[in-house]
Design a protein around this motif. Structure first.
Motif, short mmCIF file in Angstrom:
data_model
loop_
_atom_site.label_atom_id
_atom_site.label_comp_id
_atom_site.label_asym_id
_atom_site.label_seq_id
_atom_site.Cartn_x
_atom_site.Cartn_y
_atom_site.Cartn_z
N UNK A 187 -5.10 -0.51 -1.54
CA UNK A 187 -5.41 -0.07 -0.18
C UNK A 187 -6.71 -0.72 0.32
N UNK A 215 -3.90 5.81 -9.70
CA UNK A 215 -4.02 5.64 -8.24
C UNK A 215 -4.03 4.16 -7.88
N UNK A 228 -5.35 2.97 -5.22
CA UNK A 228 -6.25 2.87 -4.07
C UNK A 228 -6.86 1.48 -3.92
N UNK A 242 -5.30 10.51 0.30
CA UNK A 242 -3.87 10.58 0.02
C UNK A 242 -3.16 11.69 0.78
N UNK A 268 -8.46 13.67 -1.39
CA UNK A 268 -8.79 12.32 -0.92
C UNK A 268 -7.87 11.93 0.23
N UNK A 281 0.84 -1.20 0.00
CA UNK A 281 0.00 0.00 0.00
C UNK A 281 0.87 1.24 0.00
N UNK A 304 -4.41 2.05 8.77
CA UNK A 304 -4.33 3.51 8.64
C UNK A 304 -5.44 4.25 9.38
#
Lengths: 328, 121
Positions: free
Chosen positions: A305, A300, A302, B3, B1, A102, B74
Motif C-alpha cells: 500500500x 499485513x 501494508x 484496514x 488501523x 493493494x 484511497x
C-alpha cells in the motif's frame, strides 16, 4: 508522584495523546504522505517555472504538436501526441494493476498480489523505455534550423508551408572545417564536441539558389500560427542574422525554439522519469518480498500500500506534465 | 488501523477501480482529440487571460488528479484530518506559487514588448 502528572482534561479525546492515532493512519503511511506532499511542491515548482517562462515568451513558444510528432515504425508520418497518449495509458494502467495489488493484499491473496506487482513493474519499464525514445527523437531533431546572433531560431518551409530539412537546402562547398576548441579561442568559449552536418555557409549558399524556400520565425501571428517571411525578407535574414546551424536539441541550442523549452523538457520529464525508475526499483523489491512471503509472515500487506501511494503519485504528476507540456 | 476503513466486499472495491480506470481513459481520449483538432471556437474564445480550450484541459486534468488521489490513493477512506492536511496545504501553496510566477512572467513579457527598443538583435 501525582503532582508530576499533568492532567490536561483531554484524555481519551482525539488529540489527547496516548495510544490513539488521531489521523487513523499508520506511521509509515503518514510519512509517505508527508513525502508526497513535499514532492508535489517540488514538481509544482518546476511546472510553475515552466509556466513563468512560457508567459515570458508567450508569442514565440514552440507548438508541442510539431515537436512531439513521432510514432514508432511510422517514419515521416505526422503523428501529434499519439505517442504521449499511449504513454499516459501505460502509466494509468500500471496504476490500476498497482491498486489491484493493494486490494488483493487486503484480502491476503499472495498469488494475486504477485501477478499484479509484476504487471505494474512491466508497465513502468515500458513507460521509461518510451520516455527514452522520446528523448532520443528530441535530441536528434527532425529538420534542423539556423540560429541568429540574438539566439532566435529560424526554421525553413517551402511555399506550401511544409517544413524543409537542412539536407534539402545545403550545397556541398568542399570547405575545410575544424572543430572549435577552447584553447584556440576566447577563454569563456566551450569546446565544440562535434561539427553540425552542414556549415552555415553551405546553408546560406543553398538557400540563395532555392527560390521556393522561405524562413519561418518563432513569432506567432494573431491566430497562433508561426509567421512566415517573404522571400526577400528571408534572404535578408539569412544574409545578416544567421550565424549558426542547429540540429536537434541540447541544453544550450534547440532547433524547436528557445533553449529554455529544451531545458524544461529535459529537467521536468527527466525528474519524472527518475521518479518512475525509483518506483520500479521499489516495486521490484516489494515483488520479491511478496514472493518470499515476507508480508505473509508479517500478517499485513501494508508495504504494498505504501509503495502503491508513491506509484500513484508518479502517475498523478504525469497527468500534469502531460497537460502542461503537450496539451496547453 | 486503516484496514477497517478500507474493508469492503471484494467485488465493490474492484468494480470501483475499473470504473475509475474507464473514466480516466475516457477523459484522456477526450483531451487528446481536443488537442489534435483544436476547435476554432474554443481556441478563439478567451476566458480570464486564457483560451477556453486551455481551461477545459486544466479542469479535466484536475478532475483526473482528483480521481487518482481519491480512488487509487484511497484518500476517500482516510480520516478527514489527514485528507485536509494533504490536500488543502498542497492546493494553497501551489495556487499561491502559480499566481506569483505567472503574474511575474506576464509582466516580463510586457517589458519585452513595450519597455525597450529591441531584444532580438
Amino acid at each position: 508522584m501525582e503532582a508530576t502528572v499533568a492532567r490536561t482534561g483531554t484524555e481519551g479525546k482525539t488529540w489527547g495523546g496516548g495510544k490513539k492515532s488521531p489521523l487513523k493512519a499508520s506511521y509509515g503511511k503518514l510519512m509517505m504522505w508527508f513525502f508526497i506532499t513535499s514532492d508535489a511542491l517540488t514538481f509544482s515548482g518546476f511546472l510553475a517555472a515552466y509556466g513563468f517562462s512560457r508567459f515570458k515568451f508567450l508569442d514565440s513558444w514552440p507548438i508541442a504538436d510539431e515537436v512531439f510528432n513521432h510514432f514508432p515504425f511510422l517514419h515521416g508520418v505526422d503523428a501529434p501526441m499519439y505517442y504521449v497518449a499511449f504513454m499516459t495509458f501505460i502509466l494509468i494502467f500500471s496504476s490500476v494493476t498497482m491498486v489491484l495489488a493493494v486490494d488483493a493484499g487486503h484480502h491476503m491473496k499472495k498469488a494475486k498480489v504477485t501477478i499484479y506487482m509484476l504487471l505494474t513493474v512491466v508497465g513502468g519499464l515500458i513507460f521509461v523505455g518510451s520516455q527514452a525514445w522520446e528523448w532520443k527523437n528530441f535530441i536528434k531533431g527532425t529538420y534542423g534550423a539556423v540560429e541568429t546572433t540574438g539566439g532566435q531560431i529560424l526554421q525553413f518551409v517551402n511555399t506550401d508551408g511544409e517544413r524543409v530539412a537542412l539536407k534539402d537546402i545545403a550545397v556541398d562547398l568542399k570547405e575545410d572545417r575544424v572543430v572549435h576548441e577552447r584553447k584556440n579561442g576566447v577563454w569563456y568559449s566551450t569546446d565544440e564536441s562535434t561539427l553540425p552536418t552542414y556549415s552555415i555557409n553551405e546553408i546560406k549558399e543553398g538557400f540563395k539558389t532555392k527560390n521556393n524556400i522561405l524562413i519561418r520565425t518563432l513569432e506567432n501571428d494573431e491566430n497562433g500560427a508561426k509567421i512566415i517571411l517573404s522571400r526577400e525578407e528571408s534572404l535578408a535574414y539569412m544574409d545578416n542574422r544567421a550565424v549558426n546551424v542547429v540540429e536537434g536539441a541540447n541544453l544550450t541550442h534547440n532547433e524547436y525554439g528557445p533553449p529554455l523549452f529544451a531545458d524544461f523538457f529535459f529537467f521536468i520529464t527527466g525528474f519524472h522519469g527518475f521518479h518512475v525508475s525509483i518506483g520500479i526499483l521499489l516495486n521490484i523489491i516489494v515483488f520479491f518480498n511478496v514472493i518470499v512471503g515476507t508480508y505473509e509472515r508479517r500478517g499485513s500487506y501494508e508495504m504494498v500500500e505504501k509503495v502503491g501511494l508513491y506509484w500513484h503519485f508518479v502517475d498523478l504528476v504525469w497527468v500534469f506534465v502531460f497537460t502542461f507540456f503537450y496539451l496547453v | 488501523m486503516a484496514h477497517d476503513a478500507t474493508h469492503q466486499d471484494d467485488g465493490s472495491a474492484v468494480k470501483r477501480i475499473w470504473s475509475v480506470f474507464g473514466i480516466l481513459s475516457l477523459v484522456t481520449i477526450v483531451e487528446v482529440i481536443l488537442g489534435i483538432i483544436k476547435p476554432e471556437f474554443l481556441v478563439k474564445t478567451t476566458f480570464i487571460y486564457m483560451s477556453l480550450l486551455n481551461w477545459i484541459f486544466i479542469v479535466l486534468t484536475l478532475y483526473k488528479a482528483y480521481l487518482i488521489t481519491w480512488a487509487f490513493m484511497h484518500m476517500e477512506h482516510e480520516s478527514k484530518g489527514l485528507r485536509r492536511s494533504v490536500v488543502w496545504t498542497g492546493l494553497f501553496l501551489i495556487a499561491y506559487l502559480l499566481f506569483i510566477l505567472l503574474t511575474e512572467g506576464d509582466y516580463i513579457y510586457e517589458v519585452y514588448q513595450n519597455g525597450q527598443m529591441t531584444w532580438d538583435f
